[in-house]
Design a protein around this motif. Structure first.
Motif, PDB file in Angstrom:
ATOM      1  N   VAL A 194      -3.595  -2.965  -0.446  1.00  0.00           N
ATOM      2  CA  VAL A 194      -2.940  -2.591  -2.305  1.00  0.00           C
ATOM      3  C   VAL A 194      -2.093  -3.205  -1.929  1.00  0.00           C
ATOM      4  O   VAL A 194      -2.224  -3.601  -3.489  1.00  0.00           O
ATOM      5  N   MET A 195      -0.762  -2.866  -1.485  1.00  0.00           N
ATOM      6  CA  MET A 195       0.398  -2.937  -1.948  1.00  0.00           C
ATOM      7  C   MET A 195       0.830  -4.385  -2.189  1.00  0.00           C
ATOM      8  O   MET A 195       0.934  -4.965  -2.966  1.00  0.00           O
ATOM      9  N   SER A 221      -9.900   1.167  -3.772  1.00  0.00           N
ATOM     10  CA  SER A 221      -9.205   1.158  -2.183  1.00  0.00           C
ATOM     11  C   SER A 221     -10.257   1.982  -1.443  1.00  0.00           C
ATOM     12  O   SER A 221     -10.150   3.639  -2.138  1.00  0.00           O
ATOM     13  N   ALA A 222     -10.680   2.015  -0.284  1.00  0.00           N
ATOM     14  CA  ALA A 222     -10.702   3.361   0.143  1.00  0.00           C
ATOM     15  C   ALA A 222      -9.039   3.964   1.067  1.00  0.00           C
ATOM     16  O   ALA A 222      -8.553   2.719   1.209  1.00  0.00           O
ATOM     17  N   LEU A 223      -9.141   4.857   1.420  1.00  0.00           N
ATOM     18  CA  LEU A 223      -7.902   4.844   1.861  1.00  0.00           C
ATOM     19  C   LEU A 223      -7.516   4.672   3.569  1.00  0.00           C
ATOM     20  O   LEU A 223      -9.140   4.243   4.372  1.00  0.00           O
ATOM     21  N   GLY A 224      -6.245   4.305   3.660  1.00  0.00           N
ATOM     22  CA  GLY A 224      -6.001   3.449   4.743  1.00  0.00           C
ATOM     23  C   GLY A 224      -5.974   2.226   4.696  1.00  0.00           C
ATOM     24  O   GLY A 224      -5.520   1.216   5.567  1.00  0.00           O
ATOM     25  N   GLN A 225      -6.338   1.723   3.556  1.00  0.00           N
ATOM     26  CA  GLN A 225      -6.180  -0.213   3.071  1.00  0.00           C
ATOM     27  C   GLN A 225      -5.030   0.009   2.347  1.00  0.00           C
ATOM     28  O   GLN A 225      -5.219  -0.576   1.760  1.00  0.00           O
ATOM     29  N   GLN A 226      -3.638   0.849   2.866  1.00  0.00           N
ATOM     30  CA  GLN A 226      -2.344   0.733   1.494  1.00  0.00           C
ATOM     31  C   GLN A 226      -1.702  -0.470   1.820  1.00  0.00           C
ATOM     32  O   GLN A 226      -1.479  -1.586   1.064  1.00  0.00           O
ATOM     33  N   ASN A 227      -1.893  -0.661   2.702  1.00  0.00           N
ATOM     34  CA  ASN A 227      -0.912  -2.344   2.995  1.00  0.00           C
ATOM     35  C   ASN A 227      -2.121  -3.681   2.372  1.00  0.00           C
ATOM     36  O   ASN A 227      -0.986  -4.191   1.651  1.00  0.00           O
ATOM     37  N   ILE A 254      -1.207  -5.496  -5.190  1.00  0.00           N
ATOM     38  CA  ILE A 254      -0.162  -4.980  -6.341  1.00  0.00           C
ATOM     39  C   ILE A 254       1.109  -6.435  -6.462  1.00  0.00           C
ATOM     40  O   ILE A 254       1.581  -6.661  -7.858  1.00  0.00           O
ATOM     41  N   LYS A 255       1.355  -6.395  -4.968  1.00  0.00           N
ATOM     42  CA  LYS A 255       2.572  -7.792  -5.411  1.00  0.00           C
ATOM     43  C   LYS A 255       1.795  -9.071  -6.478  1.00  0.00           C
ATOM     44  O   LYS A 255       2.209  -9.945  -6.244  1.00  0.00           O
ATOM     45  N   PHE A 285      -4.284   0.835  -8.616  1.00  0.00           N
ATOM     46  CA  PHE A 285      -5.292   1.443  -7.846  1.00  0.00           C
ATOM     47  C   PHE A 285      -6.226   2.696  -8.347  1.00  0.00           C
ATOM     48  O   PHE A 285      -5.614   2.945  -8.739  1.00  0.00           O
TER      49      PHE A 285
END
Lengths: 118, 709
Positions: free
Chosen positions: A88-89, A80-86, A92-93, A99
């Motif tokens: 990635v979350m 992932s790049a920074l800013g793709q937190q949602n 994971i779910k 990651f």
């Protein structure tokens, strides 16, 4: 030799990552989008998938869900790049195991992969 | 100073190739995005992806400025994608500016040298566009939050409040053979994407047993309500060694503590691990380690072989990179072979005519035929190797036309076709400037402002077409607009005013001839000089540039209907087909591209206009030029009754060249005359013929100009 499937639409990133992994004793296959990854997953049965998120045809998140449908035990690590937190979350779910954040640090990729496939 | 990028030359090659593709995507898609009335989601995604991939790749090779810029772009594009911003031409302008900067940054890689480009301005623009959009404190901000809160958090009490149900489960745990443990984790400081890291950790530990409770809870973590601490209450079969084993494999955990769950905790409070005084130390260590690493990397880079400095190795290309000079010299060598092929056939002909053919000479004949065939193939292949699709040149035009029309307040629909048409690379290099000039003219002078167009009953949006196509042995490039056209009367007036023609001459000019006046140096019909065109320099340069490469220009224009420029280009510069003619037993070559027809006529058909010899061909008056007079300086025009006229045509002007006889048509290899001879009026070069003799190549455009003056 542990098999890693490398999924990224950027040939440059694949080239770089594949080099690192082969040098460290992994056998590497490449896929250039999610769709390609799902197809190759069935054929190759890799020990681990490194999955990019933003890709044409089928994105990484969808691909995680598709692969998990085929193999609930699949080990997938999101790239992932920074800013793709949602995203990635969500991945994971959906069953991704971990990651790594771009730009990759070689030690991080290797230690992450090692955790899952030794 | 070099960039010290972290990538091998091969990697950079791939990087640059991809970067160019992404630039192209951005350029094309941004124009489309601006044009399309409805928001096109797929297009937007494609644009976003291009910038996103560029960001990732550039950060990976360590091109920080490129990463910084693409990050800024991505933030804005993300807003567009989420419809928190709308597509305006100002915004597209900013994006194009970014693209220009990106290209400069790419060139830094090619030159292995940092440019003096300042990103502050463009980053500021991106920032203010981004901040103006709603919801701007989105997760795209780079700074992770925890460093602000970590200090406080370590002092806070972490409570594990259990519901009655949970207490029930807990009470029954020992019956099921499960032991409760409290695990507290402290993550590394300034961890990126802390929430996801917390979530992954929670998931991993969840697998060791039954997770009864965690703080923050899974829901809270998802909502990004995280600190750098995670407390969990787990029921498990194994003892804490198992937990230690799992934790030891997990990344980014600074400290942890595992305790069997006891009454004290049941009361609802867990002892809190303090981020030990080591915090400061750890950070210092971390910094040190990092800078240590960096030093190492820098050292390694400095040690890297100097080969990395070899720019050529780094430049992007799709396949094998060959120096243009090598291609040129190959072409030259093939040229020599072509001459020898012609020569070989001539010798063979002599042999057959004068000697009895035996086994050996027949063998020689067969071999010669074979060599000729291979030579022809070699010539074709090398010509092909020098070919590039005009796409490479055309690609930059849509953006240019867009910018120009915006500046001029015009609305233009620009359509390109035939981009796949291939041309010799040296020709592509030569026609770039002329084409830019013609396109500028079309936008600036050809196409009228929207209101004027509407008033004339034309569609509001002007059409501009650029087309490349193959036609026999030529490439034709046409530029066609549906603008105001060129008014021959205006051109005539301007020509008279500038003293280029007399009024008398002006009256006699046909419309077509009048329009062709625009190719004369110093003529501009535009009253106002604009930013981009109308300075009176240009059209003559355009024509000269095109003629220099054996091409020809033609105009077709009608007032209020539009203008069409047709550029005829040879496939290659080195080898051309020519008509061989003889004058006083010497052979001259006339490029076939400019020959319209050959006429055989009687001396008494010549008429005179103002002492100038002319003939009338199908009702049209054709001035004659006697090559003997021009090249031999011989005035004795013997009256042989019959004479041969080669009609040549350049840009609509026709002249008849009088020659002694026609020799034939042949492929010739153009050689320059060499510096010591220099420029000779009426001769553009020389070639070697099959019999080994030298033939001079006639400079048709020069002769036509001479005939006109």
């Amino acid at each position: 030799m542990p098999k890693v499937l490398l999924v990224d639409d950027a040939a440059f990133m694949r080239m770089r990552c594949a080099k690192l992994l082969t040098e460290n004793g992994y056998s590497v296959d490449e896929a250039e989008n999610g769709q390609d990854a799902v197809e190759k997953y069935q054929k190759i049965k890799p020990d681990l998938v490194l999955m990019d998120i933003t890709m044409p045809v089928m994105d990484g998140l969808t691909a995680v869900a598709e692969i998990k449908k085929i193999d609930p035990e699949a080990k997938i690590v999101m790239c992932s790049a920074l800013g793709q937190q949602n995203t990635v979350m969500s991945a994971i779910k959906a069953g991704a195991k971990d990651f790594i954040i771009k730009p990759y640090q070689p030690e991080k990729i290797l230690s992450t992969i090692k955790r899952f496939v030794g | 100073m070099g960039l010290n990028l972290d990538a091998s030359p091969e990697e950079l090659k791939v990087f640059l190739e991809e970067a160019d593709e992404h630039f192209q995507t951005l350029e094309e898609d941004l124009i489309r995005l601006e044009k399309e009335e409805e928001f096109n989601e797929d297009l937007m995604q494609e644009i976003f992806r291009a910038s996103h991939t560029l960001k990732g790749s550039s950060a990976t090779i360590g091109h920080n400025r490129m990463a910084q810029l693409t990050h800024g772009m991505e933030n804005v594009l993300d807003k567009l994608r989420k419809k928190q911003l709308t597509v305006t031409s100002d915004l597209v302008d900013i994006m194009f500016e970014c693209l220009d900067c990106l290209k400069v940054l790419r060139d830094e890689i090619l030159n292995d040298e940092e440019s003096d480009l300042e990103l502050g301005d463009i980053l500021g623009k991106l920032g203010s566009v981004h901040d103006a959009a709603p919801g701007s404190d989105s997760p795209t901000t780079t700074q992770p939050a925890p460093d602000k809160t970590s200090g406080k958090q370590t002092e806070a009490k972490i409570s594990i409040d259990l519901s009655w149900e949970e207490r029930d489960t807990l009470a029954n745990a020992s019956e099921r053979g499960l032991k409760p443990y409290v695990i507290q984790l402290l993550f590394d400081v300034e961890l990126e994407m802390l929430a996801v890291r917390t979530f992954v950790t929670l998931m991993a530990l969840n697998e060791t047993g039954e997770m009864l409770k965690s703080n923050p809870s899974a829901d809270e973590i998802e909502r990004e309500q995280v600190t750098d601490t995670l407390v969990m209450l787990i029921l498990m079969k194994d003892d804490e060694a198992k937990i230690r084993e799992v934790i030891s494999t997990l990344p980014n955990i600074a400290q942890y503590e595992i305790q069997p769950f006891n009454d004290n905790v049941t009361q609802g409070e867990a002892p809190v691990i303090q981020r030990v005084e080591k915090v400061g130390e750890a950070e210092a260590e971390c910094d040190e380690a990092e800078s240590g690493d960096r030093n190492k990397i820098n050292e390694a880079k400095n040690k890297a072989p100097t080969a990395a400095k070899n720019n050529n190795a780094k430049k992007a290309n799709r396949t094998v990179r060959v120096d243009v000079e090598l291609l040129d010299s190959l072409m030259n060598l093939v040229g020599e072979l072509v001459i020898d092929r012609t020569r070989l056939f001539q010798i063979l002909g002599n042999l057959e005519a004068n000697y009895e053919m035996d086994e050996v000479s027949q063998d020689l004949g067969r071999t010669s035929v074979h060599i000729a065939r291979v030579t022809t193939q070699l010539q074709e292949q090398i010509m092909k190797a020098r070919m590039l699709p005009v796409e490479n040149l055309f690609n930059k035009f849509p953006r240019m036309v867009r910018d120009l029309s915006q500046k001029a307040g015009k609305e233009v629909d620009f359509v390109m076709t035939g981009q796949e048409t291939e041309l010799d690379r040296s020709i592509i290099e030569e026609i770039g400037d002329p084409l830019i000039h013609l396109l500028r003219n079309a936008v600036d002078h050809g196409i009228e402002p929207p209101d004027q167009r509407v008033a004339k009953g034309k569609p509001r949006i002007g059409q501009l077409k650029l087309q490349a196509s193959h036609e026999e042995n030529h490439i034709i490039i046409t530029i066609k607009d549906d603008g105001r056209g060129i008014d021959p009367e205006v051109v005539k007036k301007s020509g008279v005013k500038k003293g280029m023609i007399t009024e008398e001459q002006a009256k006699r000019l046909t419309d077509k001839e009048a329009i062709n006046l625009i190719f004369m140096s110093g003529l501009s019909t535009v009253a106002k000089v604009s930013d981009v065109s109308g300075r009176g320099v240009g059209m003559d340069v355009v024509r000269n540039n095109i003629e220099k490469i054996n091409g020809a220009t033609e105009i077709d224009s009608a007032v209020d209907k539009g203008t069409e420029f047709k550029i005829k280009l040879p496939l290659t510069l080195a080898i051309i087909r020519a008509l061989l003619v003889s004058i006083d037993k010497s052979v001259y070559a006339i490029p076939l591209s400019s020959v319209t027809e050959t006429i055989r006529m009687q001396q008494d058909q010549i008429e005179y206009v103002n002492n100038q010899e002319v003939i009338v061909v199908r009702g049209k008056v054709l001035p004659l030029v006697r090559l003997k007079k021009v090249f031999r300086n011989s005035y004795d025009i013997e009256d042989r009754g019959k004479l041969f006229v080669v009609v040549v045509n350049l840009a609509g002007q026709q002249v008849g060249l009088v020659v002694d006889s026609l020799v034939g048509e042949q492929e010739i290899v153009i050689k320059t005359l060499g510096k010591y001879i220099g420029d000779v009026q009426g001769i553009s070069g020389a070639t070697i013929l099959g019999d080994g003799n030298v033939a001079l190549i006639v400079d048709v455009s020069n002769l036509i100009k001479k005939a006109a003056s």
